[in-house]
Every structure is written in structure tokens, then in C-alpha cells.
Enzyme design. Sequence first.
Site, PDB file in Angstrom:
ATOM      1  N   SER A  16       0.518  -0.535   5.805  1.00  0.00           N
ATOM      2  CA  SER A  16       0.454  -1.950   6.176  1.00  0.00           C
ATOM      3  C   SER A  16      -0.019  -2.143   7.611  1.00  0.00           C
ATOM      4  O   SER A  16       0.603  -2.867   8.389  1.00  0.00           O
ATOM      5  CB  SER A  16       1.816  -2.636   5.976  1.00  0.00           C
ATOM      6  OG  SER A  16       1.686  -4.046   6.016  1.00  0.00           O
ATOM      7  N   PRO A  17      -1.140  -1.535   7.988  1.00  0.00           N
ATOM      8  CA  PRO A  17      -1.606  -1.639   9.382  1.00  0.00           C
ATOM      9  C   PRO A  17      -2.002  -3.058   9.779  1.00  0.00           C
ATOM     10  O   PRO A  17      -2.038  -3.357  10.986  1.00  0.00           O
ATOM     11  CB  PRO A  17      -2.809  -0.693   9.423  1.00  0.00           C
ATOM     12  CG  PRO A  17      -3.304  -0.660   8.009  1.00  0.00           C
ATOM     13  CD  PRO A  17      -2.065  -0.729   7.167  1.00  0.00           C
ATOM     14  N   TYR A  68       2.506   3.397  -8.405  1.00  0.00           N
ATOM     15  CA  TYR A  68       1.457   2.388  -8.196  1.00  0.00           C
ATOM     16  C   TYR A  68       0.838   1.980  -9.528  1.00  0.00           C
ATOM     17  O   TYR A  68       0.589   2.816 -10.401  1.00  0.00           O
ATOM     18  CB  TYR A  68       0.372   2.910  -7.268  1.00  0.00           C
ATOM     19  CG  TYR A  68       0.788   3.051  -5.820  1.00  0.00           C
ATOM     20  CD1 TYR A  68       2.023   2.609  -5.372  1.00  0.00           C
ATOM     21  CD2 TYR A  68      -0.063   3.631  -4.885  1.00  0.00           C
ATOM     22  CE1 TYR A  68       2.408   2.741  -4.056  1.00  0.00           C
ATOM     23  CE2 TYR A  68       0.309   3.769  -3.556  1.00  0.00           C
ATOM     24  CZ  TYR A  68       1.543   3.326  -3.146  1.00  0.00           C
ATOM     25  OH  TYR A  68       1.913   3.458  -1.830  1.00  0.00           O
TER      26      TYR A  68
END
Length: 328
Positions: free
Chosen positions: A211-212, A53
Amino acid sequence: MEYTNLGRTGLSVSRLCLGTMNFGPQTDEPDSFAIMDRALEHGINFFDTANVYGWKLGEGVTERIIGRWLAQGGGRRDKVVLATKVYGRMGEWPNDQGLSARHIIRACEDSLRRLQTDTIDLYQMHHISRATPWEEIWQAMETLVAQGKVIYVGSSNFAGWHIAQAQAAAGRRNFLGLVSEQCIYNLMTRYVELEVIPAAQHHGLGVIPWSPLHGGLLSGVIRKMAEGGAARSASGRSADALAAHRPTIEAYEKLCADLGHDPADVALAWLLSRPGVTAPIVGPRTVDQLDRNLTALEVDLDEATLARLDELFPPLGNGGPGPEAWAW
């Protein structure tokens, strides 16, 4: 805040997990610090990151930000269940990626240094490595656990049969094996209901959906666009997905308005109601976004609403696990 056990372990984690992928690329360090401080104020004790990240090769930008936040003290490290990942490319040479024992050990040491901590609570394999035998992977993980550098091991983006393979190999070594699976899961992406979630439940893994909100499409994007916002969800792949599913998203936002709830809250509440789900990952770019995410914990979806959501976002095949989803 509500808490639950992470899979079959005795570890207590909050029902929402703080995702940190925006720290660095989208959110500067002071604002990232503020978000993490507010998360603790809300009782969120589960933080997720990854060595890649920050998206600057080999730099671990996001881990470094978290490490500097932890280094402030004040009990921060003791309060946080800290999760990071290994697999992605961290250098130009061939052994700077994957799940070889060499890379797992070195990547863990690098993450510990960037995070300024002695222990990673949940060390997750970011992707399956089809080229590495499970005996090699588990030998490396066992070494890290024995050294106290890792406590639990998890997977991410695994298929159901990968989970079964991993647990069979761990069982032969009398090792705990995987305790969690982090996968894409939301109303618009329900593939994992076929085999991944059944496998996770069978083997005692907690499911951590990423990624809800499906890139913001389930966050009230049409309303926000009308109000002049939602720039992220109105560009690139999100724009293409919105164009393809606009009638469904319009109907979804109308349902949420009728319920009196924000669409993002309904999407998160739906995940929280799903079998096997431990904690959806929320990735706020601001403190205000984090504050708004917390209201999802107060949303209770009745059977009629759940049925309507299934109509708008049908599960694959007949629904539920395979083979019943596609056969008798």
C-alpha cells in the site's frame, strides 16, 4: 531497472515489486498476462502474490492466473523471483488456515500446483500466529527448504518483537530464518519506523512495503477527482480518509506540482529513499498504470523536499526508532 539484494541474501530483486492482488477481481486474465509480460520488459523480476488473493474461498484465483502465465514458457519462470504467502483461510475446516506445520506443508503444495512451478522463491507468513510455537513453524519451513519447494522464508505484518522471536528460534536451529518483512508503509502510515524497520535492519531482513500509495490517496486523488477520475479513492474508507486529511493531501499535491512530478512518483520515490526498504509493491490494474509506476525510479528527492514531506506527514513522536521516538 535498478536491482538490490533481498535483505542479507545474495538474491537480486528489482527495486519495484509487482503486486498481483488485482489479478482476477479487478483485472481479467488477458490483461493480467499483459501486465506481467510488460513487467519483464521493464526488468521487474520480483512478483508478489498470496494464496488467498482472488477472494474466493480456497480457489487461489490469482495464483492460478500467474500459474497459467508461467506455463506459457519463454523463460518466464527462470526470470521471476516468485513470492507467495501462507496463513489465510483456504477452507471451512479449522486446520485450513494459520501456521500449523500441517497447514504450512499442505498450503505450499497447493500453491505450487496452482502456480505450476516446482519452487517458491520467497514463502511469506501472511500474519503472525500467536498460537503456534516457532519450533513447529521452523520445522515445517526447514522441511520445505530441504525438499527444494521453498528457497527463502519471509514474514508479513509482523511486529518488531515477532521478527526478533522468529530469528532467535531460527538461530537455535542453525536455520537462515526470515529474509524479508512485508508491511504497510507509506507517507501516511509510518508506524513501522518505530520498531519493525529497526528490527528488520538489525536481523538483515529486506523491507517490502505494501500500500505505498495508501489506497490511492497519494496518487493525485484530488486532481483526478477534478478531472472525473479516481473512483477507487473517492469511495469507502478512502473517501473517509480523504475527508479527514484533505488539507494535507491538497498541500502534498501542490508540492508535487511545484516539483514537476506526479504524486504517485513522489510517494514511491520517498519509500525508495527510506533506510532498509528493498522494493515497494505496486499493484497496477492496467499496463498503462505499470508504465507510469516506472517513472518513480527517475525521481530524486533533495533534503529540502524530504524535510517538507516530514512536515506534511510527520513521523510518530520524535521520529526514528523507539525509544527515542517517544522518550529520551
